[in-house]
Design an enzyme around this catalytic site. Sequence first.
Site, short mmCIF file in Angstrom:
data_model
loop_
_atom_site.label_atom_id
_atom_site.label_comp_id
_atom_site.label_asym_id
_atom_site.label_seq_id
_atom_site.Cartn_x
_atom_site.Cartn_y
_atom_site.Cartn_z
N TYR A 1 14.32 5.94 5.32
CA TYR A 1 15.30 5.28 6.01
C TYR A 1 16.38 5.34 4.73
O TYR A 1 17.40 5.50 5.77
CB TYR A 1 14.60 3.56 5.76
CG TYR A 1 15.42 2.36 6.29
CD1 TYR A 1 15.46 2.51 7.20
CD2 TYR A 1 17.18 2.04 5.36
CE1 TYR A 1 16.10 1.22 7.91
CE2 TYR A 1 17.58 1.26 5.57
CZ TYR A 1 17.39 0.15 7.10
OH TYR A 1 18.10 -0.21 7.52
N LYS B 1 20.21 6.84 6.28
CA LYS B 1 21.07 5.73 5.97
C LYS B 1 22.74 6.04 5.15
O LYS B 1 23.78 6.43 5.22
CB LYS B 1 20.83 4.12 5.46
CG LYS B 1 20.19 3.66 6.53
CD LYS B 1 20.75 3.39 7.75
CE LYS B 1 20.13 2.62 8.48
NZ LYS B 1 20.47 2.01 10.00
N1 CAA Z 1 9.44 -1.47 -7.04
C1 CAA Z 1 8.41 -1.32 -8.20
N2 CAA Z 1 6.74 -0.13 -8.06
C2 CAA Z 1 6.57 -0.91 -6.92
C3 CAA Z 1 7.62 -1.06 -5.74
C4 CAA Z 1 8.44 -2.04 -5.98
N3 CAA Z 1 9.40 -2.21 -5.03
N4 CAA Z 1 6.63 -1.95 -4.83
C5 CAA Z 1 5.53 -1.44 -4.81
N5 CAA Z 1 5.47 -0.27 -6.75
C6 CAA Z 1 3.95 0.04 -6.51
C7 CAA Z 1 3.21 -1.33 -6.71
O1 CAA Z 1 2.97 -1.74 -7.64
C8 CAA Z 1 2.05 0.22 -6.90
O2 CAA Z 1 1.85 0.72 -8.52
P1 CAA Z 1 0.58 1.56 -8.63
O3 CAA Z 1 0.46 2.77 -7.95
O4 CAA Z 1 0.60 1.13 -10.75
O5 CAA Z 1 -0.98 0.21 -8.01
C9 CAA Z 1 2.39 1.52 -6.28
O6 CAA Z 1 4.51 0.79 -5.82
C10 CAA Z 1 2.43 1.82 -4.64
O7 CAA Z 1 2.50 0.84 -3.98
P2 CAA Z 1 1.51 0.63 -2.67
O8 CAA Z 1 -0.02 1.05 -2.43
O9 CAA Z 1 1.82 -1.54 -2.33
O10 CAA Z 1 3.32 0.57 -1.86
P3 CAA Z 1 3.27 1.68 -0.16
O11 CAA Z 1 3.32 2.22 -0.28
O12 CAA Z 1 1.98 -0.40 0.53
O13 CAA Z 1 4.66 0.11 -0.18
C11 CAA Z 1 6.20 -1.40 0.32
C12 CAA Z 1 5.34 -0.55 -1.00
C13 CAA Z 1 5.72 -2.17 1.51
C14 CAA Z 1 7.39 -0.63 0.72
C15 CAA Z 1 7.17 -2.57 -1.26
O14 CAA Z 1 7.39 -1.24 -2.02
C16 CAA Z 1 8.02 -2.60 -0.40
O15 CAA Z 1 8.06 -3.75 0.56
N6 CAA Z 1 9.19 -2.81 -0.26
C17 CAA Z 1 10.24 -2.90 -0.26
C18 CAA Z 1 10.76 -2.39 0.83
C19 CAA Z 1 12.31 -3.31 2.38
O16 CAA Z 1 12.91 -3.68 0.56
N7 CAA Z 1 12.28 -2.77 2.65
C20 CAA Z 1 13.47 -2.85 3.38
C21 CAA Z 1 13.48 -3.12 5.19
S1 CAA Z 1 14.67 -3.74 5.42
C22 CAA Z 1 16.01 -2.90 5.79
O17 CAA Z 1 15.92 -1.88 5.64
C23 CAA Z 1 17.30 -3.72 6.31
C24 CAA Z 1 18.62 -3.39 4.69
O18 CAA Z 1 19.08 -2.50 5.93
C25 CAA Z 1 18.19 -3.85 4.21
#
Ligand code: CAA
Length: 248
Positions: A155, A159
């Site tokens: 993304y 963007k």
């Molecule tokens: N920051 C730092 N570390 C993170 C993290 C974060 N935000 N999210 C997960 N981690 C870490 C986890 O603790 C894990 O660490 P370990 O391997 O050491 O255990 C590792 O990263 C992997 O975590 P997951 O297995 O949970 O990762 P995932 O691939 O399943 O997904 C995610 C993680 C769901 C993407 C999560 O990071 C998330 O929701 N991020 C936010 C995404 C976001 O903001 N999207 C916006 C959507 S809306 C939009 O995009 C509109 C716009 O323009 C603003």
Amino acid sequence: MSVSEKRIVLVTGATGGLGTAMCKKLYDDGYVVVANYRNEEKAIEWQKHLHNEGYDIRIYYADVADYESCGKMIEKIAEEIGHVDVLVNNAGITKDGAFRKMTYENWRAVMATNLDSVFNCTRHVINHMIEKGFGRIINISSVNGQRGQFGQANYSAAKAGMHGFTKTLAMEVANKGVTVNTISPGYIGTDMVMAVKEEVRNQIISQIPIGRLGGTEEVAYLVSFLASEHANFITGANMSINGGQHVY
Ligand code: CAA
């Protein structure tokens, strides 16, 4: 003003939260508003709902990830209504996930819908805008294209790419009366943002100095301004609207 004298605006991905607010605002401004959709059932319901609120908006199908599909839509709009004067490249999807787990399909899907779409639609409208000596291309990017976001390599890349496109095309058509700009919204109260896990979302909101999500209508007002003749001297710009979440 008769329909034939009104400017025509095409909003892609119009049935989402941001698209709906833009369509309403632009309709209120006096444009002929054309809404692009991919899901027909949803679009028909959406159109009816807006009609009941007093908005008469035409809907046209295209998969914005597909160049031919965009061409057919824009040709049909030209035949049935007229040439597009203002194009809002708003369609976008997310397929979030840490990069080390990101599939090629999730990379391609986001690049195709969020970035290829900008080429696919703009390419079909730009020459008519140049001939007319007026046009507006407004690309809806994201704060996450400006600064990156964990889980959004696809993304953020798409963007950020949108703004590279904006800067170059703006230079190419600046002396033809056509402006090209990017808007980079932060976290706005849309379904896309509400789909982020609540704890992650709350943590993100805590980083927004204004202390809340943005409103869709707040972005729509900026689109309306950029589309207007008040914005004739603004081109190649990237306008942030993010509650202070990312300042630089
Ligand atoms: N920051 C730092 N570390 C993170 C993290 C974060 N935000 N999210 C997960 N981690 C870490 C986890 O603790 C894990 O660490 P370990 O391997 O050491 O255990 C590792 O990263 C992997 O975590 P997951 O297995 O949970 O990762 P995932 O691939 O399943 O997904 C995610 C993680 C769901 C993407 C999560 O990071 C998330 O929701 N991020 C936010 C995404 C976001 O903001 N999207 C916006 C959507 S809306 C939009 O995009 C509109 C716009 O323009 C603003």
